[in-house]
Write a protein that holds these residues in place. Structure first.
Motif, PDB file in Angstrom:
ATOM      1  N   UNK A 126       0.954  -1.674  -0.150  1.00  0.00           N
ATOM      2  CA  UNK A 126       0.131   0.289  -0.410  1.00  0.00           C
ATOM      3  C   UNK A 126       0.712   1.462   0.165  1.00  0.00           C
ATOM      4  N   UNK A 127       1.898   1.275  -1.128  1.00  0.00           N
ATOM      5  CA  UNK A 127       2.351   2.624  -0.883  1.00  0.00           C
ATOM      6  C   UNK A 127       2.268   3.489  -1.884  1.00  0.00           C
ATOM      7  N   UNK A 128       0.998   3.427  -2.437  1.00  0.00           N
ATOM      8  CA  UNK A 128       0.221   4.618  -3.345  1.00  0.00           C
ATOM      9  C   UNK A 128      -0.393   5.383  -2.910  1.00  0.00           C
ATOM     10  N   UNK A 129       0.448   6.858  -3.773  1.00  0.00           N
ATOM     11  CA  UNK A 129       0.104   7.971  -2.896  1.00  0.00           C
ATOM     12  C   UNK A 129      -1.352   8.618  -3.546  1.00  0.00           C
ATOM     13  N   UNK A 130      -2.694   9.528  -3.115  1.00  0.00           N
ATOM     14  CA  UNK A 130      -3.576   9.652  -3.845  1.00  0.00           C
ATOM     15  C   UNK A 130      -3.476  10.579  -4.891  1.00  0.00           C
ATOM     16  N   UNK A 131      -4.197  10.843  -6.453  1.00  0.00           N
ATOM     17  CA  UNK A 131      -3.434  11.483  -7.541  1.00  0.00           C
ATOM     18  C   UNK A 131      -5.636  12.267  -7.493  1.00  0.00           C
ATOM     19  N   UNK A 132      -5.518  12.272  -6.279  1.00  0.00           N
ATOM     20  CA  UNK A 132      -7.053  13.288  -6.260  1.00  0.00           C
ATOM     21  C   UNK A 132      -6.716  14.895  -6.553  1.00  0.00           C
ATOM     22  N   UNK A 133      -7.343  15.227  -7.494  1.00  0.00           N
ATOM     23  CA  UNK A 133      -6.401  16.693  -7.426  1.00  0.00           C
ATOM     24  C   UNK A 133      -5.877  16.526  -8.520  1.00  0.00           C
ATOM     25  N   UNK A 134      -5.307  15.777  -8.830  1.00  0.00           N
ATOM     26  CA  UNK A 134      -3.697  15.561 -10.081  1.00  0.00           C
ATOM     27  C   UNK A 134      -4.898  15.441 -11.572  1.00  0.00           C
ATOM     28  N   UNK A 135      -5.591  14.286 -11.641  1.00  0.00           N
ATOM     29  CA  UNK A 135      -6.368  13.608 -12.806  1.00  0.00           C
ATOM     30  C   UNK A 135      -7.881  14.248 -12.901  1.00  0.00           C
ATOM     31  N   UNK A 136      -8.027  14.521 -13.721  1.00  0.00           N
ATOM     32  CA  UNK A 136      -9.252  15.392 -14.310  1.00  0.00           C
ATOM     33  C   UNK A 136      -9.897  14.160 -14.495  1.00  0.00           C
ATOM     34  N   UNK A 137     -11.235  14.314 -14.442  1.00  0.00           N
ATOM     35  CA  UNK A 137     -12.217  13.544 -14.349  1.00  0.00           C
ATOM     36  C   UNK A 137     -12.101  12.758 -15.961  1.00  0.00           C
ATOM     37  N   UNK A 138     -11.524  12.898 -17.155  1.00  0.00           N
ATOM     38  CA  UNK A 138     -11.511  13.174 -18.028  1.00  0.00           C
ATOM     39  C   UNK A 138     -10.301  11.812 -18.583  1.00  0.00           C
ATOM     40  N   UNK A 139      -9.121  12.614 -17.444  1.00  0.00           N
ATOM     41  CA  UNK A 139      -7.922  11.809 -17.079  1.00  0.00           C
ATOM     42  C   UNK A 139      -8.502  10.415 -17.009  1.00  0.00           C
ATOM     43  N   UNK A 140      -8.663   9.971 -15.935  1.00  0.00           N
ATOM     44  CA  UNK A 140      -9.176   9.134 -15.300  1.00  0.00           C
ATOM     45  C   UNK A 140      -9.569   8.168 -16.385  1.00  0.00           C
ATOM     46  N   UNK A 141     -11.302   8.651 -16.973  1.00  0.00           N
ATOM     47  CA  UNK A 141     -11.877   7.829 -17.727  1.00  0.00           C
ATOM     48  C   UNK A 141     -10.719   7.257 -18.567  1.00  0.00           C
ATOM     49  N   UNK A 142      -9.510   8.404 -19.444  1.00  0.00           N
ATOM     50  CA  UNK A 142      -8.267   7.542 -19.805  1.00  0.00           C
ATOM     51  C   UNK A 142      -7.531   6.725 -19.575  1.00  0.00           C
ATOM     52  N   UNK A 143      -7.537   6.846 -17.736  1.00  0.00           N
ATOM     53  CA  UNK A 143      -6.862   5.551 -17.309  1.00  0.00           C
ATOM     54  C   UNK A 143      -7.415   3.720 -17.846  1.00  0.00           C
ATOM     55  N   UNK A 144      -8.877   4.060 -16.969  1.00  0.00           N
ATOM     56  CA  UNK A 144      -9.690   3.045 -17.221  1.00  0.00           C
ATOM     57  C   UNK A 144      -9.689   2.722 -18.503  1.00  0.00           C
ATOM     58  N   UNK A 145     -10.100   3.530 -19.831  1.00  0.00           N
ATOM     59  CA  UNK A 145      -9.964   2.824 -20.655  1.00  0.00           C
ATOM     60  C   UNK A 145      -8.225   2.211 -21.059  1.00  0.00           C
ATOM     61  N   UNK A 146      -7.413   3.030 -20.449  1.00  0.00           N
ATOM     62  CA  UNK A 146      -6.027   2.066 -21.032  1.00  0.00           C
ATOM     63  C   UNK A 146      -5.854   0.864 -19.971  1.00  0.00           C
ATOM     64  N   UNK A 147      -6.943   0.498 -19.220  1.00  0.00           N
ATOM     65  CA  UNK A 147      -6.831  -0.306 -18.714  1.00  0.00           C
ATOM     66  C   UNK A 147      -7.650  -1.890 -19.083  1.00  0.00           C
ATOM     67  N   UNK A 148      -8.387  -0.912 -19.664  1.00  0.00           N
ATOM     68  CA  UNK A 148      -9.697  -2.584 -20.389  1.00  0.00           C
ATOM     69  C   UNK A 148      -9.147  -2.970 -21.871  1.00  0.00           C
ATOM     70  N   UNK A 149      -8.623  -1.754 -22.471  1.00  0.00           N
ATOM     71  CA  UNK A 149      -7.415  -2.095 -23.677  1.00  0.00           C
ATOM     72  C   UNK A 149      -5.867  -2.741 -23.725  1.00  0.00           C
ATOM     73  N   UNK A 150      -5.142  -3.054 -22.572  1.00  0.00           N
ATOM     74  CA  UNK A 150      -4.207  -2.978 -22.379  1.00  0.00           C
ATOM     75  C   UNK A 150      -3.660  -3.428 -23.753  1.00  0.00           C
ATOM     76  N   UNK A 151      -3.832  -4.873 -23.271  1.00  0.00           N
ATOM     77  CA  UNK A 151      -3.875  -5.814 -24.548  1.00  0.00           C
ATOM     78  C   UNK A 151      -3.604  -5.303 -26.307  1.00  0.00           C
ATOM     79  N   UNK A 152      -4.367  -4.368 -26.612  1.00  0.00           N
ATOM     80  CA  UNK A 152      -4.514  -3.677 -27.854  1.00  0.00           C
ATOM     81  C   UNK A 152      -3.279  -2.973 -27.999  1.00  0.00           C
ATOM     82  N   UNK A 153      -2.829  -2.402 -26.599  1.00  0.00           N
ATOM     83  CA  UNK A 153      -1.971  -0.600 -26.576  1.00  0.00           C
ATOM     84  C   UNK A 153      -0.488  -1.652 -26.726  1.00  0.00           C
TER      85      UNK A 153
END
Ligand code: CUA
Length: 373
Positions: A322-349
């Motif tokens: 549990x070493x991870x810091x929060x990214x609250x305030x550092x990522x905009x909602x659309x960037x979080x969406x982008x992270x989720x999409x990246x994880x979903x599509x990682x195999x094609x990336x």
């Protein structure tokens, strides 16, 4: 090779050119002064080294004991020599006095940023660098873009432990201290890319805490920052996964691999699969499966990813610390969406070994973020 590996070799390899035997390339207004002091001290060292060795050799020859002679020691040797003692007191005093004066002058120059400096907020955390440009509303990670021939002031802090920001080509270095701000300024004098290091041992992946400073002429700088400010807003949803991989993932890279290797945090490879199946087990003994679905804590798996980014200490995956810091305030909602999409599509990336695949097939990219489910 991973994206970060590419970044490290391509960009950083390029940045090593120039410089002398003793000093790296000189690319800021402060560098010449620092180098002058360094060479001044070094030359004093050469001088005294030569002097001492010569005297040593001369004494060894002059006073060596010859086998034929009987040496008798008497106590009528001189015990005191005022001119000699004054010389060896006053000369070093003058030397250190001059060094102190140059050092203090340089230090005061380095801590006092010009009033019209371009501001950048820096966060150093285990184990990545984040650079915010308040004038543009842009956040950069692992890369700091600055204007040429304009003073830049870094206001720095750390949410976890001590770090230290060091840009050798600019000859500037300053600690980042949890719970307070420190600052640093420089004015870059040559366009190009320069290495930025963490130089305070801050834990396991300290050596991976690197970034690149890109110095651009004023018009190019404004263009680039203006572009970065709108980048993720202007992108089509289908481009978000690649955007996350290329622009956001470098902040995750030191802990989350793309090739399945376990790091400080779980690998991103297969993470979406594990999340969907709910097979993730947490340190509190619960499994993700029991928390998902209608009425559960995470109605859709996307919410678990979002929670892990914004509230990483909430649920810690078994066998991790549990070493991870929060990214609250550092990522905009659309960037979080982008992270989720990246994880979903990682195999094609990325391929088996976590290397980016050049052009992911657009029709294979899944674009629902789960937000509307
Ligand atoms: Cu941060 Cu070493």
């Amino acid at each position: 090779m991973s994206i970060v590996g590419l970044l490290a070799t391509a960009k950083i390899g390029e940045a090593t050119s120039g410089g002398t035997f003793w000093m790296p390339e000189n690319a800021s207004t402060a560098a010449q002064g620092v180098d002058d002091v360094f060479y001044f001290i070094n030359n004093i060292n050469y001088f005294f080294f030569a002097l001492l060795v010569l005297i040593l050799v001369w004494f060894a020859v002059r006073y060596r004991s010859k086998p034929s002679e009987h040496t008798t020691f008497t106590n009528d040797a001189p015990v005191h020599n005022t001119p000699l003692e004054l010389t060896w007191t006053i000369v070093p005093l003058l030397i250190v006095g001059v060094l102190f004066w140059i050092g203090m002058d340089g230090y005061l120059h380095l801590v006092d940023a010009p009033d019209d400096s371009y501001p950048v907020r820096v966060t150093g955390q285990k184990w990545s660098w984040t650079f915010e440009h308040p004038e543009y509303g842009v956040t950069e990670a692992a890369e700091l873009t600055v204007p040429l021939n304009r003073p830049v002031r870094l206001l720095m802090t750390s949410p976890d432990v001590l770090h230290s920001l060091f840009i050798p080509a600019f000859r500037v270095k300053q600690d980042l201290v949890p719970g307070r701000y420190t600052s640093l300024w420089f004015e870059a004098t040559k366009p190009g890319q320069y290495r930025l290091y963490c130089t305070e041992y801050c834990g396991k992946d300290h050596s991976k805490m690197l970034a690149v400073v890109t110095v651009l002429p004023e018009d190019e700088f404004q263009n680039r920052l203006g572009k970065l400010a709108r980048e993720y807003e202007d992108l089509d949803d289908k481009d978000l996964p690649a955007y996350a991989l290329n622009r956001l993932y470098n902040r995750c890279a030191s802990c989350h691999s793309l090739d399945g290797k376990s790091g400080t945090g779980p690998s991103f490879k297969g993470l979406w699969d594990r999340t969907q199946k709910g097979s993730t087990v947490f340190t509190n003994g619960k499994t993700l499966k029991g928390m998902m679905g209608p009425g559960g804590e995470f109605e859709v798996p996307e919410n678990y990813i979002r929670d892990s980014i914004l509230n990483p200490q909430h649920l810690i995956v078994q066998n991790y610390t549990g070493a991870m810091p929060t990214f609250k305030g550092q990522l905009k909602q659309r960037q979080i969406d982008a992270m989720v999409l990246m994880l979903k599509n990682l195999d094609s990336l990325v391929d088996e070994n976590g290397n980016p695949i050049e052009a992911p097939k657009v029709d294979e990219v899944e674009v629902s973020t789960g937000a509307d489910q």
